[in-house]
Design a protein around this motif. Structure first.
Motif, PDB file in Angstrom:
ATOM      1  N   ALA A  56       0.770  -1.127  -0.158  1.00  0.00           N
ATOM      2  CA  ALA A  56      -0.030  -0.136   0.016  1.00  0.00           C
ATOM      3  C   ALA A  56       0.898   1.255   0.100  1.00  0.00           C
ATOM      4  N   PRO A  57       0.292   2.254  -0.550  1.00  0.00           N
ATOM      5  CA  PRO A  57      -1.033   2.493  -1.152  1.00  0.00           C
ATOM      6  C   PRO A  57      -1.090   1.746  -2.444  1.00  0.00           C
ATOM      7  N   VAL A  58      -2.175   1.105  -2.918  1.00  0.00           N
ATOM      8  CA  VAL A  58      -2.256   0.481  -4.161  1.00  0.00           C
ATOM      9  C   VAL A  58      -3.174   1.260  -4.714  1.00  0.00           C
ATOM     10  N   GLU A  59      -3.173   1.015  -6.264  1.00  0.00           N
ATOM     11  CA  GLU A  59      -3.941   1.808  -7.147  1.00  0.00           C
ATOM     12  C   GLU A  59      -5.420   1.447  -7.161  1.00  0.00           C
ATOM     13  N   ARG A  60      -5.449  -0.110  -6.996  1.00  0.00           N
ATOM     14  CA  ARG A  60      -7.033  -0.375  -7.034  1.00  0.00           C
ATOM     15  C   ARG A  60      -6.953  -1.821  -6.227  1.00  0.00           C
ATOM     16  N   LEU A  61      -8.127  -2.008  -5.694  1.00  0.00           N
ATOM     17  CA  LEU A  61      -8.177  -3.202  -4.811  1.00  0.00           C
ATOM     18  C   LEU A  61      -9.382  -3.960  -4.770  1.00  0.00           C
ATOM     19  N   ALA A  62      -9.469  -5.390  -4.885  1.00  0.00           N
ATOM     20  CA  ALA A  62     -10.744  -5.855  -4.992  1.00  0.00           C
ATOM     21  C   ALA A  62     -10.728  -7.063  -4.197  1.00  0.00           C
ATOM     22  N   VAL A  63     -11.715  -7.903  -3.926  1.00  0.00           N
ATOM     23  CA  VAL A  63     -11.997  -9.097  -3.099  1.00  0.00           C
ATOM     24  C   VAL A  63     -13.147  -9.955  -3.648  1.00  0.00           C
ATOM     25  N   ALA A  64     -12.693 -10.984  -3.993  1.00  0.00           N
ATOM     26  CA  ALA A  64     -13.869 -11.967  -4.386  1.00  0.00           C
ATOM     27  C   ALA A  64     -14.228 -13.264  -3.425  1.00  0.00           C
ATOM     28  N   PRO A  95     -12.114   3.175  -4.457  1.00  0.00           N
ATOM     29  CA  PRO A  95     -12.439   2.350  -3.445  1.00  0.00           C
ATOM     30  C   PRO A  95     -12.638   0.886  -3.763  1.00  0.00           C
ATOM     31  N   MET A  96     -12.454   0.175  -2.735  1.00  0.00           N
ATOM     32  CA  MET A  96     -12.230  -1.255  -2.908  1.00  0.00           C
ATOM     33  C   MET A  96     -13.550  -1.802  -3.361  1.00  0.00           C
ATOM     34  N   VAL A  97     -13.388  -2.727  -4.373  1.00  0.00           N
ATOM     35  CA  VAL A  97     -14.649  -3.434  -4.985  1.00  0.00           C
ATOM     36  C   VAL A  97     -14.764  -4.887  -4.522  1.00  0.00           C
ATOM     37  N   ALA A  98     -16.026  -5.243  -3.843  1.00  0.00           N
ATOM     38  CA  ALA A  98     -16.116  -6.777  -3.403  1.00  0.00           C
ATOM     39  C   ALA A  98     -17.227  -7.331  -4.168  1.00  0.00           C
ATOM     40  N   VAL A  99     -16.820  -8.491  -4.834  1.00  0.00           N
ATOM     41  CA  VAL A  99     -17.765  -9.206  -5.710  1.00  0.00           C
ATOM     42  C   VAL A  99     -17.839 -10.694  -5.220  1.00  0.00           C
ATOM     43  N   GLN A 100     -18.734 -11.541  -6.050  1.00  0.00           N
ATOM     44  CA  GLN A 100     -18.822 -12.861  -5.520  1.00  0.00           C
ATOM     45  C   GLN A 100     -17.578 -13.570  -6.618  1.00  0.00           C
ATOM     46  N   LEU A 101     -16.898 -14.513  -6.438  1.00  0.00           N
ATOM     47  CA  LEU A 101     -16.282 -15.083  -7.175  1.00  0.00           C
ATOM     48  C   LEU A 101     -17.056 -16.091  -8.107  1.00  0.00           C
ATOM     49  N   GLY A 102     -16.815 -16.039  -9.251  1.00  0.00           N
ATOM     50  CA  GLY A 102     -17.485 -16.853 -10.259  1.00  0.00           C
ATOM     51  C   GLY A 102     -17.456 -18.062 -10.514  1.00  0.00           C
ATOM     52  N   PRO A 103     -18.399 -18.943 -11.342  1.00  0.00           N
ATOM     53  CA  PRO A 103     -17.948 -20.149 -11.637  1.00  0.00           C
ATOM     54  C   PRO A 103     -16.621 -20.400 -12.454  1.00  0.00           C
ATOM     55  N   VAL A 104     -16.251 -19.607 -13.275  1.00  0.00           N
ATOM     56  CA  VAL A 104     -15.070 -19.973 -14.087  1.00  0.00           C
ATOM     57  C   VAL A 104     -13.766 -20.423 -13.145  1.00  0.00           C
ATOM     58  N   VAL A 105     -13.623 -19.601 -12.087  1.00  0.00           N
ATOM     59  CA  VAL A 105     -12.355 -19.666 -11.291  1.00  0.00           C
ATOM     60  C   VAL A 105     -12.980 -20.648 -10.342  1.00  0.00           C
ATOM     61  N   GLY A 106     -14.244 -20.504  -9.656  1.00  0.00           N
ATOM     62  CA  GLY A 106     -14.550 -21.241  -8.486  1.00  0.00           C
ATOM     63  C   GLY A 106     -14.771 -22.769  -8.818  1.00  0.00           C
ATOM     64  N   ALA A 107     -14.903 -23.103  -9.885  1.00  0.00           N
ATOM     65  CA  ALA A 107     -14.874 -24.510 -10.494  1.00  0.00           C
ATOM     66  C   ALA A 107     -13.861 -25.188 -10.145  1.00  0.00           C
ATOM     67  N   HIS A 108     -12.639 -24.596 -10.187  1.00  0.00           N
ATOM     68  CA  HIS A 108     -11.374 -25.054 -10.165  1.00  0.00           C
ATOM     69  C   HIS A 108     -10.699 -24.860  -8.504  1.00  0.00           C
ATOM     70  N   THR A 109     -11.320 -23.716  -7.787  1.00  0.00           N
ATOM     71  CA  THR A 109     -10.909 -23.570  -6.426  1.00  0.00           C
ATOM     72  C   THR A 109     -11.813 -24.256  -5.454  1.00  0.00           C
ATOM     73  N   GLY A 110     -13.117 -24.316  -5.625  1.00  0.00           N
ATOM     74  CA  GLY A 110     -14.019 -24.843  -4.697  1.00  0.00           C
ATOM     75  C   GLY A 110     -14.529 -23.797  -3.734  1.00  0.00           C
ATOM     76  N   PRO A 111     -15.474 -24.180  -2.968  1.00  0.00           N
ATOM     77  CA  PRO A 111     -15.969 -23.279  -2.027  1.00  0.00           C
ATOM     78  C   PRO A 111     -15.092 -22.822  -0.660  1.00  0.00           C
ATOM     79  N   ASN A 112     -15.356 -21.575  -0.151  1.00  0.00           N
ATOM     80  CA  ASN A 112     -14.763 -21.193   0.919  1.00  0.00           C
ATOM     81  C   ASN A 112     -13.324 -20.600   0.355  1.00  0.00           C
ATOM     82  N   THR A 113     -13.300 -20.159  -0.782  1.00  0.00           N
ATOM     83  CA  THR A 113     -12.215 -19.444  -1.357  1.00  0.00           C
ATOM     84  C   THR A 113     -12.316 -17.919  -1.375  1.00  0.00           C
ATOM     85  N   VAL A 114     -11.305 -17.187  -0.979  1.00  0.00           N
ATOM     86  CA  VAL A 114     -11.062 -15.814  -0.835  1.00  0.00           C
ATOM     87  C   VAL A 114     -10.067 -15.407  -1.905  1.00  0.00           C
TER      88      VAL A 114
END
Length: 286
Positions: free
Chosen positions: A222-230, A252-271
């Protein structure tokens, strides 16, 4: 709408609100559960995806979009009055999407199309897309958009903490992270996107230590240019957000849901924690 239009694929994990606000075209990847097939975020929402992952059925698989799907997105931009298209895709190191987009661009002549491999995924890709869209809205031309996006790619960081290893083990597409398998019974791995592939970053003894390590790592940059959490169906996402909200960011930090494309390979409870390092190229040494 004149100017350059931005097209990406659904691995970027941008919310519908962000897509609409920045007039971004999104080409869906395909998600398969056994014999069932869905277009990501068209026929299968992130919420529905994670609900299905909680069941006992077949683990999900993913497939890249066809060149025809990208041609349709490019044509939609042309029909809307675009002067050119910048297409930003998920890393070619984990998906055939970039190759599909290139094939489409090579056969499309209605307007200039440039395709850039972000060498990233989830909101690492998403932040690059948002930044390019904001530049395009400000009137930046196609060649300059390509150049500035390519300058941001080496400053993009993507880290993640997994909930388990079953999806990673059976997915088969997540590069160097396969080396994690077989020795992690009581280890919580921190993974990263490195050279366009997902690989081990470190091993932590508990999830709490892994999340603390992750927040410290971002804070050190930090300080970073942009920050996001999935959020990949995390039980402790509020704790993650609290850890990160105080980190200085130019946007501002962006918060989203991790989608199926990456989630299919990482599984639930991934951040996933994704950010762009600040650009110091214009600073003159004292």
């Amino acid at each position: 709408m004149p100017g350059v239009h931005i097209v990406t694929d659904s691995a970027c994990d941008l919310t519908d609100e962000l897509v609409q606000a920045h007039h971004i075209g999104v080409v869906p990847l395909t998600i398969r559960f056994g014999e069932e097939e869905f277009e990501d975020r068209v026929q299968l929402s992130p919420e529905a995806f994670w609900e299905r992952c909680a069941g006992k059925g077949a683990l999900p698989e993913t497939a890249a979009p066809s060149p025809g799907s990208f041609i349709n997105a490019f044509q939609a931009a042309a029909d809307a009055g675009a002067e050119g298209v910048l297409c930003l895709t998920i890393s070619s190191g984990v998906s055939g999407t970039y190759a599909s987009a290139l094939t489409a661009a090579d056969s499309f002549s209605a307007l200039p199309v440039r395709v850039v491999d972000t060498r990233s995924l989830t909101m690492g890709q998403g932040l690059l897309v948002i930044a390019a869209a904001e530049d395009a809205e400000a009137g930046v031309g196609l060649d300059e958009l390509v150049a500035v996006t390519e300058s941001r790619i080496p400053r993009t960081r993507v880290y993640g903490v997994l909930g388990g290893l079953e999806h990673l083990q059976r997915g088969g597409r997540i590069g160097g992270a396969q080396a994690l398998l077989g020795s992690l019974l009581n280890i919580k791995p921190v993974i990263q996107v490195k050279d366009g592939e997902v690989a081990e970053e470190s091993k932590q003894r508990t999830r709490n230590r892994a999340l603390t390590y992750l927040a410290t790592k971002v804070g050190d940059d930090a300080p970073v240019e942009r920050l996001a959490v999935a959020d990949g169906a995390c039980d402790d996402i509020e704790d993650v957000l609290i850890r990160l909200k105080a980190i200085p960011s130019n946007h501002p930090m962006v918060a989203v849901q991790l989608g199926p494309v990456v989630g299919a390979h990482t599984g639930p409870n991934t951040v996933g924690v994704c950010y762009l390092l600040a650009d110091h190229s214009d600073q003159v040494a004292g």
